[in-house]
Design a protein around this motif. Structure first.
Motif, mmCIF file in Angstrom:
data_model
loop_
_atom_site.group_PDB
_atom_site.id
_atom_site.type_symbol
_atom_site.label_atom_id
_atom_site.label_comp_id
_atom_site.label_asym_id
_atom_site.label_seq_id
_atom_site.Cartn_x
_atom_site.Cartn_y
_atom_site.Cartn_z
ATOM 1 N N UNK A 50 0.826 -1.042 -0.224
ATOM 2 C CA UNK A 50 -0.240 -0.451 -0.122
ATOM 3 C C UNK A 50 0.783 1.485 0.193
ATOM 4 N N UNK A 51 2.126 1.236 -0.741
ATOM 5 C CA UNK A 51 2.745 2.480 -1.033
ATOM 6 C C UNK A 51 2.214 3.163 -2.875
ATOM 7 N N UNK A 52 1.626 3.214 -2.427
ATOM 8 C CA UNK A 52 1.193 3.357 -3.991
ATOM 9 C C UNK A 52 1.930 4.420 -4.416
ATOM 10 N N UNK A 53 2.501 5.660 -3.714
ATOM 11 C CA UNK A 53 2.712 6.992 -3.935
ATOM 12 C C UNK A 53 4.499 6.617 -4.753
ATOM 13 N N UNK A 54 5.220 5.425 -3.992
ATOM 14 C CA UNK A 54 6.338 4.878 -3.799
ATOM 15 C C UNK A 54 6.661 3.967 -5.134
ATOM 16 N N UNK A 55 5.537 3.870 -5.609
ATOM 17 C CA UNK A 55 5.515 3.161 -6.896
ATOM 18 C C UNK A 55 5.045 3.507 -7.223
ATOM 19 N N UNK A 56 4.028 4.288 -8.434
ATOM 20 C CA UNK A 56 3.725 4.894 -9.029
ATOM 21 C C UNK A 56 4.588 6.323 -9.901
ATOM 22 N N UNK A 57 5.900 6.882 -8.384
ATOM 23 C CA UNK A 57 6.547 7.701 -8.953
ATOM 24 C C UNK A 57 7.834 6.276 -9.705
#
Length: 208
Positions: A50-57
């Motif tokens: 659930x680390x969506x921001x890091x995954x998308x970056x």
């Protein structure tokens, strides 16, 4: 075994194989493609926790921009595999030593932290990890973020300085000369006589 755990082991296997192919590929394009696969798989693993921001970056910045640029550069340079293998035996012992030290360090950290892993922290449904990450970065670690940005800036300037070559057809812009320029130096008015179109003569017999 839950679905998330099975998916984690599958992604971990793909990540290890892709990373191994990056350093063992005989062609540069193959290595870059496997590096893209490794970053994509790591992004999916971050999505699992659930680390969506890091995954998308990771997907947008590294896979979508940096690695695609590397791929185009490698394809345009058309590097030969024979040239890349030169000197490999000389640097192989040093590379194996550094790789072994990194593996030992990661193993020590993982073994020591394996028993301290507890249950996942319960968060609210409206929890925003992007907001929390930004608050931590620019409050508790603001100095580290500035140092990291300065290091990246120095690296960018160094890369430009190392690759800059003098060209005979290169024109340098001098702002001081541009400020002192006068209109007469740039524009020349040429007098020209006005041209008047004469009406066409009607052809004979057109009125009949």
């Amino acid at each position: 075994m839950s679905f998330d755990l099975a998916l984690f082991y599958l992604l971990a296997l793909v990540l290890v194989v892709a990373a191994f192919r990056v350093i063992t590929a005989t062609k540069p394009v193959t290595g870059v493609l496997h590096l893209i696969l490794a970053f994509f798989t790591a992004s999916m693993m971050w999505m699992l926790i659930q680390a969506e921001f890091l995954a998308l970056i990771l997907m947008i910045v590294y896979v979508g921009a940096v690695l695609v640029l590397f791929l185009f550069v490698v394809m345009m340079l058309d590097m030969k595999a024979e040239g890349l293998k030169q000197g490999m035996k000389v640097y192989l012992p040093l590379g194996l030593t550094i790789g072994g030290i990194m593996i030992v360090e990661m193993a020590v950290v993982l073994v020591r932290a394996w028993g301290d892993v507890g249950a996942p922290v319960a968060v609210a449904e409206d929890y925003d990890n992007t907001l929390a990450l930004g608050a931590v970065m620019y409050t508790d670690f603001a100095y580290a973020v500035q140092v990291g940005g300065l290091v990246l800036l120095v690296g960018m300037i160094a890369a430009i300085a190392l690759t800059l070559r003098k060209r005979p057809d290169y024109k340098r812009t001098v702002p001081s000369q541009q400020v002192r320029v006068r209109p007469a130096d740039r524009v020349r008015l040429v007098p020209m006589k006005a041209q008047v179109e004469t009406p066409a003569t009607p052809a004979e017999g057109a009125e009949k």
